[in-house]
Design a protein around this motif. Structure first.
Motif, PDB file in Angstrom:
ATOM      1  N   ALA A 180       0.840  -1.207   0.000  1.00 27.98           N
ATOM      2  CA  ALA A 180       0.000   0.000   0.000  1.00 27.98           C
ATOM      3  C   ALA A 180       0.871   1.252   0.000  1.00 27.98           C
ATOM      4  O   ALA A 180       0.564   2.247  -0.666  1.00 27.98           O
ATOM      5  N   SER A 181       1.984   1.189   0.733  1.00 30.49           N
ATOM      6  CA  SER A 181       2.912   2.319   0.793  1.00 30.49           C
ATOM      7  C   SER A 181       3.470   2.659  -0.583  1.00 30.49           C
ATOM      8  O   SER A 181       3.624   3.834  -0.942  1.00 30.49           O
ATOM      9  N   LEU A 182       3.786   1.622  -1.378  1.00 31.90           N
ATOM     10  CA  LEU A 182       4.308   1.850  -2.729  1.00 31.90           C
ATOM     11  C   LEU A 182       3.298   2.632  -3.574  1.00 31.90           C
ATOM     12  O   LEU A 182       3.655   3.615  -4.241  1.00 31.90           O
ATOM     13  N   PHE A 183       2.031   2.225  -3.518  1.00 34.80           N
ATOM     14  CA  PHE A 183       1.014   2.924  -4.302  1.00 34.80           C
ATOM     15  C   PHE A 183       0.754   4.325  -3.762  1.00 34.80           C
ATOM     16  O   PHE A 183       0.482   5.265  -4.525  1.00 34.80           O
ATOM     17  N   LEU A 184       0.837   4.487  -2.450  1.00 34.50           N
ATOM     18  CA  LEU A 184       0.662   5.818  -1.859  1.00 34.50           C
ATOM     19  C   LEU A 184       1.749   6.772  -2.323  1.00 34.50           C
ATOM     20  O   LEU A 184       1.485   7.947  -2.603  1.00 34.50           O
ATOM     21  N   SER A 185       2.992   6.286  -2.416  1.00 37.92           N
ATOM     22  CA  SER A 185       4.089   7.154  -2.861  1.00 37.92           C
ATOM     23  C   SER A 185       3.865   7.634  -4.289  1.00 37.92           C
ATOM     24  O   SER A 185       4.111   8.800  -4.616  1.00 37.92           O
ATOM     25  N   LEU A 186       3.400   6.740  -5.157  1.00 33.32           N
ATOM     26  CA  LEU A 186       3.084   7.147  -6.524  1.00 33.32           C
ATOM     27  C   LEU A 186       1.920   8.131  -6.549  1.00 33.32           C
ATOM     28  O   LEU A 186       1.943   9.126  -7.289  1.00 33.32           O
ATOM     29  N   ALA A 187       0.906   7.889  -5.725  1.00 38.11           N
ATOM     30  CA  ALA A 187      -0.292   8.727  -5.725  1.00 38.11           C
ATOM     31  C   ALA A 187       0.026  10.159  -5.303  1.00 38.11           C
ATOM     32  O   ALA A 187      -0.340  11.115  -5.998  1.00 38.11           O
ATOM     33  N   TYR A 188       0.716  10.325  -4.157  1.00 40.19           N
ATOM     34  CA  TYR A 188       0.951  11.715  -3.732  1.00 40.19           C
ATOM     35  C   TYR A 188       2.005  12.401  -4.590  1.00 40.19           C
ATOM     36  O   TYR A 188       1.991  13.627  -4.731  1.00 40.19           O
ATOM     37  N   THR A 189       2.918  11.631  -5.194  1.00 40.34           N
ATOM     38  CA  THR A 189       3.867  12.255  -6.123  1.00 40.34           C
ATOM     39  C   THR A 189       3.141  12.841  -7.319  1.00 40.34           C
ATOM     40  O   THR A 189       3.387  13.989  -7.719  1.00 40.34           O
ATOM     41  N   PHE A 190       2.232  12.074  -7.907  1.00 40.77           N
ATOM     42  CA  PHE A 190       1.471  12.574  -9.057  1.00 40.77           C
ATOM     43  C   PHE A 190       0.622  13.778  -8.663  1.00 40.77           C
ATOM     44  O   PHE A 190       0.480  14.740  -9.440  1.00 40.77           O
ATOM     45  N   ILE A 191       0.058  13.748  -7.459  1.00 39.46           N
ATOM     46  CA  ILE A 191      -0.737  14.879  -6.988  1.00 39.46           C
ATOM     47  C   ILE A 191       0.128  16.121  -6.837  1.00 39.46           C
ATOM     48  O   ILE A 191      -0.234  17.216  -7.286  1.00 39.46           O
ATOM     49  N   VAL A 192       1.293  15.975  -6.204  1.00 36.54           N
ATOM     50  CA  VAL A 192       2.185  17.113  -5.996  1.00 36.54           C
ATOM     51  C   VAL A 192       2.703  17.662  -7.324  1.00 36.54           C
ATOM     52  O   VAL A 192       2.761  18.877  -7.535  1.00 36.54           O
ATOM     53  N   VAL A 193       3.060  16.770  -8.238  1.00 33.49           N
ATOM     54  CA  VAL A 193       3.537  17.220  -9.555  1.00 33.49           C
ATOM     55  C   VAL A 193       2.431  17.988 -10.276  1.00 33.49           C
ATOM     56  O   VAL A 193       2.668  19.067 -10.841  1.00 33.49           O
ATOM     57  N   GLY A 194       1.212  17.429 -10.252  1.00 34.03           N
ATOM     58  CA  GLY A 194       0.087  18.124 -10.877  1.00 34.03           C
ATOM     59  C   GLY A 194      -0.182  19.468 -10.232  1.00 34.03           C
ATOM     60  O   GLY A 194      -0.437  20.469 -10.923  1.00 34.03           O
ATOM     61  N   ALA A 195      -0.096  19.519  -8.899  1.00 33.64           N
ATOM     62  CA  ALA A 195      -0.320  20.772  -8.187  1.00 33.64           C
ATOM     63  C   ALA A 195       0.760  21.801  -8.514  1.00 33.64           C
ATOM     64  O   ALA A 195       0.478  22.991  -8.679  1.00 33.64           O
TER      65      ALA A 195
END
Length: 451
Positions: A180-195
């Protein structure tokens, strides 16, 4: 003081080793090692990369990020080869300190590694709790800007949750958490990059200034502090313990796990560093989410999106805190648990609850007292991760495999050791210097994390 264990080939000793039997039980597959490695390396500390870039600039920032990635992959691979070699000779090592002591033939190396590992684990646990508390504070402030709660209270909340989660008994039992941690790292990275892209292209985009420090001395010190931060972000320091979770034989399994881990690293590290530094330049905060949610003025991205990113970061921090606590738990249970009784017997359960809870309380207390997230990364990177991840693996490989002095690998290993010894010394000086300078900017149990 912890006593060096008898040789691991003594089966009676291994059978009576509660730390090995409980915390470091060996049941995992290569992809489980990939989950553990990814959680140990790819964490919310990547949100510090734009802050690290501001001390290096574009060119040197890219160079250092790439070199650190290549060297650490190479280093961890060499470490796995040394561990496999020892296992093939009938000496399976499940602890970094045992491996170093055996290969180097020195009892003091056992204590050196255990000291450095303890410093790393405690430092990362403190940093994880501090950043999690800061995430809660960010969410709270966006809902109630004038609310009465303080940072230390959010840290206390995080500490209580960590006390509960710390009761998961073994490293292997974290495999689903770390997936779950692996997917969370990808998720918030994409969010931060988009932001960051949204912020950089909006009419409220902050002015961009990529200039470095004005004085040459300050510029050099900032550069080495940034290098130490990047070293800490790539750092691991628990490769033998992660490899110990694999069911034997382990040949080739860690290499597959490293490929998985560094695929995630490539996607997350570069995208977070580039997007954050592009938008904020030399004003980037040690937590890029704080730059996107400034104390004054409007949020630079949709608040709901940033809130979701903060939640993902918060959830992953619990996994990171658990991973970096495993060595401490293993040390404690080697002394406190009775391997002849069940893992969940009353005899073993009560000491586990008490000792692990006390450890988390200790980390939470220091997180609240010393809100130095960016600076802690620099000091830990220079004093901890550089010796364990950039120097010792090469030394262990050269001693174990004895490559010819005329061979390329021998000289590559020696060059890496010499270069990173120098980087570690200079990074230690610059990081401690910044820590001292920042000490005047905060009070004990401050509400602000110093950049």
């Amino acid at each position: 003081m912890t006593e060096a264990p008898p040789p691991p080939e003594n089966k009676n000793v291994r059978q009576g080793d509660a730390g090995a039997a409980f915390v470091l039980e060996s049941k995992g597959e290569w992809y489980h090692a990939g989950f553990h490695l990814t959680t140990a390396i790819v964490g919310p500390t990547i949100l510090t990369l734009p802050y690290a870039f501001r001390g290096l600039g574009w060119g040197l920032g890219f160079f250092c990020l790439t070199v650190m990635g290549v060297v650490t992959f190479y280093s961890y691979y060499l470490m796995s080869l040394v561990l496999e070699h020892c296992e093939n000779e009938g000496r399976r090592h499940i602890r970094f300190r045992e491996l170093a002591s055996d290969v180097l033939g020195s009892g003091w190396m056992f204590y050196f590694v255990i000291f450095i590992q303890t410093a790393i684990n405690t430092g990362i646990s403190i940093g994880a709790i501090l950043l999690a508390g800061e995430c809660l504070q960010i969410m709270y402030s966006s809902v109630s800007p004038d609310g009465p709660l303080h940072l230390w209270e959010f840290i206390a909340m995080v500490t209580v949750v960590m006390m509960v989660l710390s009761q998961l008994p073994t490293f292997h039992s974290l495999r689903h958490v770390n997936l779950a941690s692996l997917f969370l790292s990808l998720a918030y990275t994409f969010i931060v990059v988009g932001a960051c892209l949204n912020a950089g292209l909006s009419k409220n985009a902050p002015p961009r200034d990529y200039s470095l420090e004005s004085s040459k001395f300050s510029m050099v010190m900032s550069a080495f502090t940034s290098i130490s931060i990047i070293a800490a972000i790539f750092g691991n320091g628990i490769v033998p313990e992660i490899q110990a979770t694999l069911a034997p034989p382990v040949t080739g399994k860690m290499f597959k796990g490293l490929i998985m881990c560094y695929s995630v690293i490539f996607v997350t590290f570069y995208s977070a560093a580039v997007s954050g530094y592009w938008v904020f330049g030399n004003t980037a905060s040690s937590n890029i989410l704080k730059s996107l949610l400034p104390d004054e003025g409007p949020a630079l991205a949709p608040t709901w999106l940033l809130g979701l990113g903060v939640i993902f970061v918060l959830l992953q921090l619990f996994a990171i805190g658990l991973v970096y606590s495993q060595v401490a738990y293993e040390i404690m249970e080697t002394k406190s648990a009775d391997v002849n009784q069940g893992m969940f017997s009353k005899r073993n359960l009560i000491p586990r609850i008490i000792l692990r809870s006390l450890y988390m309380i200790f980390c939470g207390f220091f997180a609240a007292m010393l809100p130095f997230f960016g600076d802690i990364n620099g000091v830990v990177g220079a004093l901890g991760f550089i010796p364990l991840d950039f120097i010792l693996p090469m030394l262990l490989y050269n001693i174990t495999y004895k490559p010819s002095r005329s061979s390329l690998i021998y000289w590559i290993n020696n060059i890496i050791m010499v270069v990173f010894t120098g980087v570690g010394l200079l990074g230690s000086f610059s990081s401690i210097r910044k820590l001292v300078l920042d000490a005047s900017k905060f009070k004990l149990f401050s509400d602000d994390v110093v950049d």
